[in-house]
Every structure is written in C-alpha cells, then in structure tokens.
Design an enzyme around this catalytic site. Sequence first.
Site, PDB file in Angstrom:
ATOM      1  N   THR A  28      -0.769  -4.063   3.508  1.00 31.43           N
ATOM      2  CA  THR A  28      -0.665  -3.694   4.882  1.00 31.43           C
ATOM      3  C   THR A  28      -0.505  -2.164   4.590  1.00 31.43           C
ATOM      4  O   THR A  28       0.732  -1.900   3.943  1.00 31.43           O
ATOM      5  CB  THR A  28       0.743  -4.504   4.809  1.00 31.43           C
ATOM      6  N   GLY A  29      -0.268  -1.100   6.215  1.00 31.44           N
ATOM      7  CA  GLY A  29      -0.549  -0.018   6.274  1.00 31.44           C
ATOM      8  C   GLY A  29      -1.527   0.452   6.550  1.00 31.44           C
ATOM      9  O   GLY A  29      -2.809   0.139   6.440  1.00 31.44           O
ATOM     10  N   THR A  31      -2.535   3.310   4.723  1.00 31.06           N
ATOM     11  CA  THR A  31      -3.354   4.187   3.471  1.00 31.06           C
ATOM     12  C   THR A  31      -4.008   2.598   3.334  1.00 31.06           C
ATOM     13  O   THR A  31      -4.970   2.325   2.650  1.00 31.06           O
ATOM     14  CB  THR A  31      -2.502   4.256   2.207  1.00 31.06           C
ATOM     15  N   ASP A  83      -2.139  -1.763  -2.616  1.00 29.81           N
ATOM     16  CA  ASP A  83      -0.755  -1.928  -1.487  1.00 29.81           C
ATOM     17  C   ASP A  83      -0.881  -0.342  -1.570  1.00 29.81           C
ATOM     18  O   ASP A  83      -0.890   0.759  -2.574  1.00 29.81           O
ATOM     19  CB  ASP A  83      -0.013  -2.815  -1.073  1.00 29.81           C
ATOM     20  N   GLY A  84      -0.400  -0.243  -0.057  1.00 31.23           N
ATOM     21  CA  GLY A  84       0.446   1.365  -0.312  1.00 31.23           C
ATOM     22  C   GLY A  84       2.048   1.204  -0.022  1.00 31.23           C
ATOM     23  O   GLY A  84       2.084   0.295  -0.790  1.00 31.23           O
ATOM     24  N   ALA A  85       2.448   2.480  -0.239  1.00 31.15           N
ATOM     25  CA  ALA A  85       3.907   2.529  -0.352  1.00 31.15           C
ATOM     26  C   ALA A  85       4.940   3.183   0.450  1.00 31.15           C
ATOM     27  O   ALA A  85       3.920   3.921   0.938  1.00 31.15           O
ATOM     28  CB  ALA A  85       4.570   2.642  -1.711  1.00 31.15           C
ATOM     29  N   LYS A  96       8.684   0.005  -0.126  1.00 28.96           N
ATOM     30  CA  LYS A  96       7.741  -1.183   0.701  1.00 28.96           C
ATOM     31  C   LYS A  96       8.668  -1.497   2.240  1.00 28.96           C
ATOM     32  O   LYS A  96       9.606  -1.582   1.850  1.00 28.96           O
ATOM     33  CB  LYS A  96       6.896  -1.879   0.025  1.00 28.96           C
ATOM     34  N   GLY A  98       7.686  -0.889   5.342  1.00 30.99           N
ATOM     35  CA  GLY A  98       7.558  -0.106   6.770  1.00 30.99           C
ATOM     36  C   GLY A  98       6.707  -0.481   7.791  1.00 30.99           C
ATOM     37  O   GLY A  98       7.010  -1.039   9.077  1.00 30.99           O
ATOM     38  N   GLU A 105       3.886  -9.231   0.482  1.00 31.58           N
ATOM     39  CA  GLU A 105       3.498  -7.825   0.341  1.00 31.58           C
ATOM     40  C   GLU A 105       4.297  -8.420  -1.305  1.00 31.58           C
ATOM     41  O   GLU A 105       3.305  -7.823  -2.490  1.00 31.58           O
ATOM     42  CB  GLU A 105       3.999  -6.844   0.194  1.00 31.58           C
TER      43      GLU A 105
END
Length: 232
Positions: A28-29, A31, A83-85, A96, A98, A105
């Site tokens: 999610t997010g 990126t 996944d993003g960070a 993670k 945000g 996640e």
Amino acid sequence: MDAREMKIKAAEAALAHVEDGMRLGIGTGSTAEEFVRLLAEKVAGGFRVEGVPTSERTARLCVELGVPLKSLDELPALDLTVDGADEVDPALRLIKGGGGALLREKIVAAASERMIVIADESKLVDTLGAYALPIEVNPFGLVSTRIAIEKVAARLGLSGELSLRQSGDGEFTTDGGHHIIDASFGRIPDAEALSSELNSIPGVVEHGLFINMAALAIIAGPAGARTLQANR
C-alpha cells in the site's frame, strides 16, 4: 529525476524479481501503486500472478487495472511481497503505516517467503524515527492505551508528541476498524526494544516497526536504483 520517477525506477527493479505464476503480496502507498501499474501491464501481456492486497485501496486499484486477486485465506502462503516504506535503515528495519495499512501489511509480509521494500532515497535513514511511528490501537480504552505507550517511551528514554490520527470526518479508522496513534519520537536508537515493549500493551493491535522482515530494499535515486540486502 523527480520523486515519482524515482518511485517508478524502484518499482521496475522490484518487478524483475516477480516470476510467472507467483503468489504475490501487494503493498500500500504511492510507491506500491507504481508497482501495481507496472505489474498490470505485464498481466495484460499474459503474465500470470495471483495477488493478495494489503488494503482496500490497493484492492480497488488492482481490480481497476486487471491484476487478479485472492484473499490471504485463499492463498495463505505467498512467494513474495512488494511494499513501500516510510523509513528504511541500513539493517533494513522499517517504519511503515503512513497509509494506515500497517496491520494487514505486516500479516501479508509475515505470510511471504520474501519481502522486497521499494522506496526513493529520501526514505533511507541512518536511524529510524524522524518519521512518526504509527501505532494501531483498539478504540476501546484508548486513553489507557495512550498512557501505557507514554510509559513505555519514558522507560526507553524516548519523548515526543503522541497524536491520534485524524481524517476528514473525525478519527482515522483503519480497514480493520482501529485507530492510529502517531508517535513523534524523533529518534529510535533501539527499535527492537521498542517493538517488544509496544507488543506487550494489550490495547496496541500492531505498530509500524518492521524488524527482520525485509530481505531486500530497492532504493531509487537520480542515478538509478540500487539494492540493499539484509545481513542476518
């Protein structure tokens, strides 16, 4: 190269690790959304994957773009999560959450054989904590839980504001029906100790410290993408 172009570079590099037929956790997010767009292009060309989304937002994007989805109950063991960070340190410890999806996640990442984190270089830090740490909490007993978090922080020599996350119509609510306290500690010298202490608080559902979970981090900057590997 602007921030979005760097995110796309990281997503492209991560896509090279995705093999035909994989069971894939999808993050999610912003990126992660670039990754979904690139993945959808491959799927349209005949590439086969089954994805498990980490949020309702990601699920909607996947459906819109034609990425096949299953639930985690249908695919309880995954090959890879991308996944993003919000922050990544040299040991691949992460902050993670945000986007508010930290619980799902973490569940999806834990069900995966490997986790690859994708981020632009602004997310790479020497020590975690400049980004506020999201702590997902049960709405019941919220004040008591907040006090318990403050006591944990004091024991570990941490200080800073604890803010209940808001949305347009009141308290932010996660996909699981919980609230999020954002803890602005500034610097977290011992992420493992903080993780353990937060896990001991009954009202804390989950927190945004991801420790010993990422196998690779793909960090993109103006010169391109580079890969950091976990040493453990």
